[in-house]
Design a protein around this motif. Sequence first.
Motif, mmCIF file in Angstrom:
data_model
loop_
_atom_site.group_PDB
_atom_site.id
_atom_site.type_symbol
_atom_site.label_atom_id
_atom_site.label_comp_id
_atom_site.label_asym_id
_atom_site.label_seq_id
_atom_site.Cartn_x
_atom_site.Cartn_y
_atom_site.Cartn_z
ATOM 1 N N PHE A 308 1.089 -1.045 -0.001
ATOM 2 C CA PHE A 308 -0.102 0.096 0.210
ATOM 3 C C PHE A 308 0.880 1.264 0.087
ATOM 4 C CE2 PHE A 308 -3.366 -3.141 2.051
ATOM 5 C CZ PHE A 308 -4.346 -2.384 0.339
ATOM 6 N N VAL A 309 1.810 1.330 0.519
ATOM 7 C CA VAL A 309 3.087 2.728 0.449
ATOM 8 C C VAL A 309 3.198 2.604 -1.145
ATOM 9 C CG1 VAL A 309 5.122 3.233 0.850
ATOM 10 C CG2 VAL A 309 3.692 2.256 2.697
ATOM 11 N N LEU A 310 4.245 1.626 -1.811
ATOM 12 C CA LEU A 310 3.892 0.970 -2.951
ATOM 13 C C LEU A 310 2.834 1.953 -3.444
ATOM 14 C CD1 LEU A 310 5.828 0.987 -5.103
ATOM 15 C CD2 LEU A 310 5.284 -1.663 -5.304
ATOM 16 N N LEU A 311 1.701 1.415 -3.496
ATOM 17 C CA LEU A 311 0.646 1.711 -4.584
ATOM 18 C C LEU A 311 -0.169 4.109 -4.304
ATOM 19 C CD1 LEU A 311 -2.259 -0.792 -4.109
ATOM 20 C CD2 LEU A 311 -1.198 -0.570 -6.308
ATOM 21 N N LEU A 312 0.485 4.012 -2.726
ATOM 22 C CA LEU A 312 0.297 5.738 -2.862
ATOM 23 C C LEU A 312 1.403 6.238 -3.511
ATOM 24 C CD1 LEU A 312 -0.769 8.163 -1.116
ATOM 25 C CD2 LEU A 312 0.894 7.123 0.485
ATOM 26 N N PHE A 313 2.464 5.699 -3.364
ATOM 27 C CA PHE A 313 3.775 6.477 -4.399
ATOM 28 C C PHE A 313 3.945 6.587 -5.991
ATOM 29 C CE2 PHE A 313 4.066 7.194 0.217
ATOM 30 C CZ PHE A 313 4.268 8.891 -0.064
ATOM 31 N N GLY A 314 3.313 4.899 -5.841
ATOM 32 C CA GLY A 314 4.045 3.922 -7.143
ATOM 33 C C GLY A 314 3.037 3.849 -8.027
ATOM 34 N N GLY A 315 1.330 3.890 -7.358
ATOM 35 C CA GLY A 315 0.675 3.453 -8.482
ATOM 36 C C GLY A 315 0.413 4.263 -8.873
ATOM 37 N N TYR A 316 0.588 5.645 -9.889
ATOM 38 C CA TYR A 316 0.117 6.325 -10.763
ATOM 39 C C TYR A 316 1.131 5.746 -11.866
ATOM 40 C CZ TYR A 316 -2.111 9.040 -7.525
ATOM 41 O OH TYR A 316 -2.888 9.643 -6.972
ATOM 42 N N TYR A 317 2.003 5.011 -11.702
ATOM 43 C CA TYR A 317 3.020 4.624 -12.887
ATOM 44 C C TYR A 317 2.629 2.870 -13.073
ATOM 45 C CZ TYR A 317 5.238 8.344 -11.805
ATOM 46 O OH TYR A 317 5.360 10.159 -11.725
ATOM 47 N N LEU A 318 2.326 2.251 -14.839
ATOM 48 C CA LEU A 318 1.768 1.002 -14.704
ATOM 49 C C LEU A 318 3.333 0.177 -14.186
ATOM 50 C CD1 LEU A 318 -0.544 -0.436 -15.562
ATOM 51 C CD2 LEU A 318 1.262 -0.503 -18.253
ATOM 52 N N VAL A 319 4.044 0.469 -14.346
ATOM 53 C CA VAL A 319 5.050 -0.888 -13.399
ATOM 54 C C VAL A 319 4.974 -0.972 -12.025
ATOM 55 C CG1 VAL A 319 7.624 -1.517 -13.482
ATOM 56 C CG2 VAL A 319 6.982 -0.208 -15.358
ATOM 57 N N GLY A 320 4.778 0.395 -11.628
ATOM 58 C CA GLY A 320 4.398 1.006 -10.168
ATOM 59 C C GLY A 320 3.373 -0.295 -9.753
ATOM 60 N N LEU A 321 2.357 -0.263 -10.227
ATOM 61 C CA LEU A 321 1.161 -0.799 -9.803
ATOM 62 C C LEU A 321 0.993 -1.959 -10.011
ATOM 63 C CD1 LEU A 321 -1.967 -0.440 -9.183
ATOM 64 C CD2 LEU A 321 -2.674 0.381 -11.682
ATOM 65 N N ILE A 322 1.643 -2.286 -11.211
ATOM 66 C CA ILE A 322 1.520 -4.333 -11.111
ATOM 67 C C ILE A 322 2.565 -4.600 -10.248
ATOM 68 C CG2 ILE A 322 2.588 -6.056 -12.302
ATOM 69 C CD1 ILE A 322 1.615 -4.095 -15.586
ATOM 70 N N LEU A 323 3.893 -3.836 -9.788
ATOM 71 C CA LEU A 323 4.124 -4.931 -8.723
ATOM 72 C C LEU A 323 3.746 -4.945 -7.101
ATOM 73 C CD1 LEU A 323 6.999 -5.978 -7.789
ATOM 74 C CD2 LEU A 323 8.124 -3.352 -7.173
ATOM 75 N N ALA A 324 2.818 -3.750 -6.949
ATOM 76 C CA ALA A 324 2.198 -3.494 -6.144
ATOM 77 C C ALA A 324 0.908 -4.972 -5.825
ATOM 78 C CB ALA A 324 1.926 -1.968 -5.523
ATOM 79 N N VAL A 325 0.882 -4.965 -6.982
ATOM 80 C CA VAL A 325 -0.215 -5.685 -7.464
ATOM 81 C C VAL A 325 0.019 -7.438 -6.619
ATOM 82 C CG1 VAL A 325 -1.968 -7.147 -8.621
ATOM 83 C CG2 VAL A 325 -1.928 -4.551 -8.049
ATOM 84 N N VAL A 326 1.149 -7.528 -7.278
ATOM 85 C CA VAL A 326 2.134 -8.926 -7.368
ATOM 86 C C VAL A 326 2.235 -8.835 -5.272
ATOM 87 C CG1 VAL A 326 3.955 -10.636 -7.040
ATOM 88 C CG2 VAL A 326 2.523 -8.827 -9.552
ATOM 89 N N ILE A 327 2.588 -8.040 -5.084
ATOM 90 C CA ILE A 327 3.729 -8.340 -3.593
ATOM 91 C C ILE A 327 1.790 -7.786 -2.651
ATOM 92 C CG2 ILE A 327 4.257 -6.361 -1.492
ATOM 93 C CD1 ILE A 327 5.919 -5.502 -4.061
ATOM 94 N N LEU A 328 1.417 -7.603 -2.903
ATOM 95 C CA LEU A 328 -0.275 -7.758 -1.930
ATOM 96 C C LEU A 328 -1.340 -9.194 -2.243
ATOM 97 C CD1 LEU A 328 -2.382 -5.570 -0.386
ATOM 98 C CD2 LEU A 328 -3.605 -5.673 -2.362
ATOM 99 N N ASP A 329 -0.496 -9.266 -3.531
ATOM 100 C CA ASP A 329 -1.434 -11.097 -3.404
ATOM 101 C C ASP A 329 -1.000 -11.724 -2.706
ATOM 102 O OD1 ASP A 329 -3.354 -9.718 -5.865
ATOM 103 O OD2 ASP A 329 -4.442 -10.855 -4.844
ATOM 104 N N VAL A 330 0.608 -11.719 -2.749
ATOM 105 C CA VAL A 330 1.283 -12.763 -2.365
ATOM 106 C C VAL A 330 0.940 -12.687 -0.743
ATOM 107 C CG1 VAL A 330 3.868 -12.857 -1.307
ATOM 108 C CG2 VAL A 330 3.019 -12.748 -3.993
#
Length: 417
Positions: A308-330
């Motif tokens: 969620f920290v990554l989503l807050l700052f990096g969610g506006y970038y596709l790479v950051g959003l994808i990485l955060a989704v993987v981390i969240l689900d793991v």
Amino acid sequence: MKDAVVAAPQPVIEDARPIPSHPPVAPALVWLMAITCGLVVANIYYNQPLLAEIGKTFGLSDSRVSLVATITQVGYTLGLLFVVPLGDKRERKSLILALLLCAAVCLAGAAFAPSFALLVAASLLIGIFSSVPQLLIPMAASLASNEERGRVVGKVMSGLLIGILVSRTISGYVGAHFGWRTMFWVGAGVMVVLTGILARMLPRNQPTFTGSYASLLRSLGTLTRDLPTLRRSALVGLCMFAGFSAFWTTLVFFLESSTYNYHSDVAGLFGLIGASGALASPLAGRSADRKGADFALNIGILLCVGSFVLLLFGGYYLVGLILAVVILDVGQQMTHISNQSRIFSLLPEARSRLNTVYMTAAFIGASLGSWLGGQAWAHFHWPGVCAVGLAFGVAGYLVNRFYGRPGAGVATALSEE
């Protein structure tokens, strides 16, 4: 300190019969249960990538149409509370087949619904009758030996997570190309076919409880009162599912906003990305078997907080959003498997009821997260959604760290040690 089951006050379980021994669970049966979990739990999540399309059909705002996702999870919670405990009293196979047929009827009702009110009513019933996975998971635990229970539960749970996430991918694609109603018709057909397969292949699983339905429900309170480990796991599950649900309920709005300008089919693809979290299921189960549930649980919570920290700052970038989704689900998968491994070791004769307490709390959290996520999006957009997820993740860590443990203030008196 580790949770000590033997030191916990033992609840009074009425009319419990001795638990029969079972041969080792066959791998093919484990996969059948995993696939079933995935196909049935998908019923609850088909609507999430379709919310924007449903809103257009009925002329509703984003915050109002999100009620469909919320009420489906409310229904699932009611099914957990009032239907799943029957797995300790009724023969599980017959109960599962009946629920699948009812789910098929309700999915068809959602596909046909001429008004939003009827769609909401059908969604509530879909949630209630899709509680089948929470009968299969205790069934898998009862068939497995103590040494392999975490691994078996992890495999079955991998099917559940894949169903949750891939259902969004399929639903998003079908909704974009054939309309949202088609997806519910497809879901109804899948339930009918699955009923026929399970009628032939699923073994019978006799219950261990012979008391009345009323005493069965009363024992839920007894278990909750007498097992601090169960209470702690339930509260952690509530927090983690709330953050998880807040994200997935609002993701479609974020992706269809001016930030990305995607449609429901692309939004659904993020479910496929998140399905990588299913790879953590066997790992989480093995970690719980070898190092204790707390080890994998703490790692999972920290991964969710970090996502969620990554989503807050990096969610506006596709790479950051994808990485955060993987981390969240793991992270979510690791916390869930670890919690279930922990509670299933408490009282083998009451596994359906232990799972009821835990999963009811978890889906109260999921319903709360969907609602808060929708409100946060309506008022604060993406930063608000991330703040909701982050707050629940931190709360889950604090509960697991301090609730019911010696040296934790008031919680000291609740400790099982």
